[in-house]
Design a protein around this motif. Structure first.
Motif, short mmCIF file in Angstrom:
data_model
loop_
_atom_site.label_atom_id
_atom_site.label_comp_id
_atom_site.label_asym_id
_atom_site.label_seq_id
_atom_site.Cartn_x
_atom_site.Cartn_y
_atom_site.Cartn_z
N GLU A 110 -5.93 28.49 -40.87
CA GLU A 110 -4.54 28.49 -40.40
C GLU A 110 -3.65 29.32 -41.32
O GLU A 110 -2.72 29.99 -40.86
N ILE A 111 -3.92 29.33 -42.60
CA ILE A 111 -3.17 30.17 -43.54
C ILE A 111 -3.43 31.64 -43.24
O ILE A 111 -2.53 32.47 -43.37
N ALA A 112 -4.64 31.98 -42.82
CA ALA A 112 -4.93 33.37 -42.44
C ALA A 112 -4.04 33.79 -41.27
O ALA A 112 -3.56 34.93 -41.24
N HIS A 113 -3.80 32.89 -40.31
CA HIS A 113 -2.87 33.20 -39.23
C HIS A 113 -1.46 33.43 -39.80
O HIS A 113 -0.78 34.40 -39.45
N HIS A 114 -1.04 32.55 -40.70
CA HIS A 114 0.29 32.68 -41.32
C HIS A 114 0.42 34.02 -42.03
O HIS A 114 1.42 34.73 -41.86
N LEU A 115 -0.57 34.38 -42.82
CA LEU A 115 -0.51 35.63 -43.57
C LEU A 115 -0.58 36.85 -42.66
O LEU A 115 0.06 37.87 -42.94
N GLU A 116 -1.33 36.74 -41.58
CA GLU A 116 -1.39 37.86 -40.64
C GLU A 116 -0.01 38.16 -40.06
O GLU A 116 0.38 39.32 -39.90
N TYR A 117 0.75 37.12 -39.76
CA TYR A 117 2.08 37.32 -39.19
C TYR A 117 3.14 37.66 -40.23
O TYR A 117 4.05 38.44 -39.95
N THR A 118 3.06 37.09 -41.42
CA THR A 118 4.16 37.22 -42.38
C THR A 118 3.96 38.30 -43.43
O THR A 118 4.93 38.86 -43.91
N GLU A 119 2.74 38.57 -43.83
CA GLU A 119 2.53 39.60 -44.85
C GLU A 119 1.22 40.37 -44.65
O GLU A 119 0.34 40.35 -45.51
N PRO A 120 1.09 41.07 -43.53
CA PRO A 120 -0.13 41.86 -43.30
C PRO A 120 -0.30 42.98 -44.31
O PRO A 120 -1.43 43.39 -44.61
N GLY A 121 0.80 43.47 -44.88
CA GLY A 121 0.73 44.54 -45.88
C GLY A 121 -0.04 44.14 -47.12
O GLY A 121 -0.60 44.99 -47.81
N PHE A 123 -2.76 42.88 -47.16
CA PHE A 123 -4.18 43.08 -46.86
C PHE A 123 -4.42 44.45 -46.24
O PHE A 123 -5.29 44.63 -45.40
N SER A 124 -3.61 45.42 -46.66
CA SER A 124 -3.74 46.82 -46.23
C SER A 124 -3.62 47.01 -44.73
O SER A 124 -4.27 47.88 -44.16
N ALA A 125 -2.82 46.21 -44.09
CA ALA A 125 -2.58 46.36 -42.66
C ALA A 125 -1.11 46.73 -42.46
O ALA A 125 -0.24 46.22 -43.16
N ARG A 126 -0.85 47.63 -41.52
CA ARG A 126 0.52 48.05 -41.27
C ARG A 126 1.32 46.96 -40.55
O ARG A 126 2.51 46.83 -40.73
N ALA A 127 0.63 46.21 -39.70
CA ALA A 127 1.30 45.17 -38.92
C ALA A 127 0.29 44.12 -38.50
O ALA A 127 -0.92 44.28 -38.73
N CYS A 128 0.78 43.07 -37.90
CA CYS A 128 -0.09 42.02 -37.36
C CYS A 128 -1.01 42.66 -36.32
O CYS A 128 -0.57 43.46 -35.51
N GLY A 129 -2.27 42.31 -36.35
CA GLY A 129 -3.24 42.90 -35.44
C GLY A 129 -3.47 42.10 -34.18
O GLY A 129 -4.40 42.40 -33.43
N ARG A 130 -2.66 41.11 -33.93
CA ARG A 130 -2.88 40.23 -32.78
C ARG A 130 -2.73 40.98 -31.47
O ARG A 130 -1.75 41.68 -31.25
N VAL A 131 -3.70 40.81 -30.62
CA VAL A 131 -3.68 41.40 -29.28
C VAL A 131 -3.48 40.26 -28.30
O VAL A 131 -4.18 39.24 -28.39
N PRO A 132 -2.54 40.40 -27.35
CA PRO A 132 -2.33 39.33 -26.37
C PRO A 132 -3.64 38.96 -25.66
O PRO A 132 -4.41 39.82 -25.26
N GLY A 133 -3.87 37.66 -25.58
CA GLY A 133 -5.09 37.17 -24.93
C GLY A 133 -6.24 36.93 -25.89
O GLY A 133 -7.25 36.34 -25.52
N ARG A 134 -6.10 37.38 -27.13
CA ARG A 134 -7.15 37.14 -28.15
C ARG A 134 -6.55 36.34 -29.29
O ARG A 134 -5.47 36.65 -29.78
N MET A 135 -7.27 35.33 -29.72
CA MET A 135 -6.77 34.46 -30.78
C MET A 135 -6.88 35.09 -32.17
O MET A 135 -6.06 34.85 -33.03
N HIS A 136 -7.92 35.90 -32.37
CA HIS A 136 -8.20 36.42 -33.70
C HIS A 136 -8.41 37.93 -33.65
O HIS A 136 -9.24 38.42 -32.90
N SER A 137 -7.68 38.61 -34.51
CA SER A 137 -7.78 40.07 -34.60
C SER A 137 -8.65 40.47 -35.78
O SER A 137 -9.07 39.62 -36.58
#
Length: 156
Positions: A110-121, A123-137
């Motif tokens: 669940e923390i991984a979800h939090h970090l994906e939305y709040t601080e993807p940078g 982890f060397s990501a420009r933005a959240c990788g969530r794709v509609p319809g998929r739970m995990h990017s």
């Protein structure tokens, strides 16, 4: 009292002997679920998990943590993006209290979800990788893998 009694001289049966002096090891009932090591009180799970997280990754954006005692059949936890809420369900409908290791694994998920939305940078990501319809990017799996890797390294 009979002098040929099978009871010990103090009149009490030992832990290995039944009332009649016979071994009753087969009659000893064990609880259905024994704790793996130590059952932490539910009230201590939140502070414990937050302290563990601080050791492996200090979050820049705060979150609320709800350690819920409601029993569930399949759901282990959830992340609520709009409220920045991590929720863990401590009890299983059939098995009772979930093991601490399983709860911590769910917490990291669940923390991984939090970090994906709040601080993807972080982890060397420009933005959240969530794709509609998929739970995990892919970003989610990268974050979760990094958190688990850091926890394992801390254990050795």
């Amino acid at each position: 009292m009979d002098t040929n009694s099978t009871l010990p001289t103090n009149g009490r049966a030992t832990a290995r002997e039944g009332v009649d002096g016979m071994s009753s090891a087969s009659e000893i009932r064990k609880p259905a679920q024994l704790p793996s090591r130590f059952d932490v009180p539910v009230s201590a799970i939140g502070p414990l998990f937050r302290a563990r997280l601080d050791r492996i990754f200090p979050c820049r954006v705060d979150f609320d943590l709800d350690v819920n005692v409601r029993a569930t059949a399949r759901v282990l936890g959830g992340y609520y993006r709009s409220r920045r809420l991590v929720r863990l369900y401590v009890h299983d409908t059939e098995q009772g209290r979930r093991p601490l290791e399983e709860l911590f694994d769910t917490f990291l998920h669940e923390i991984a979800h939090h970090l994906e939305y709040t601080e993807p940078g972080s982890f060397s990501a420009r933005a959240c990788g969530r794709v509609p319809g998929r739970m995990h990017s892919r970003v989610f799996w990268k974050i979760l893998g990094e958190l688990k890797y850091r926890w394992v390294c801390l254990q050795s």
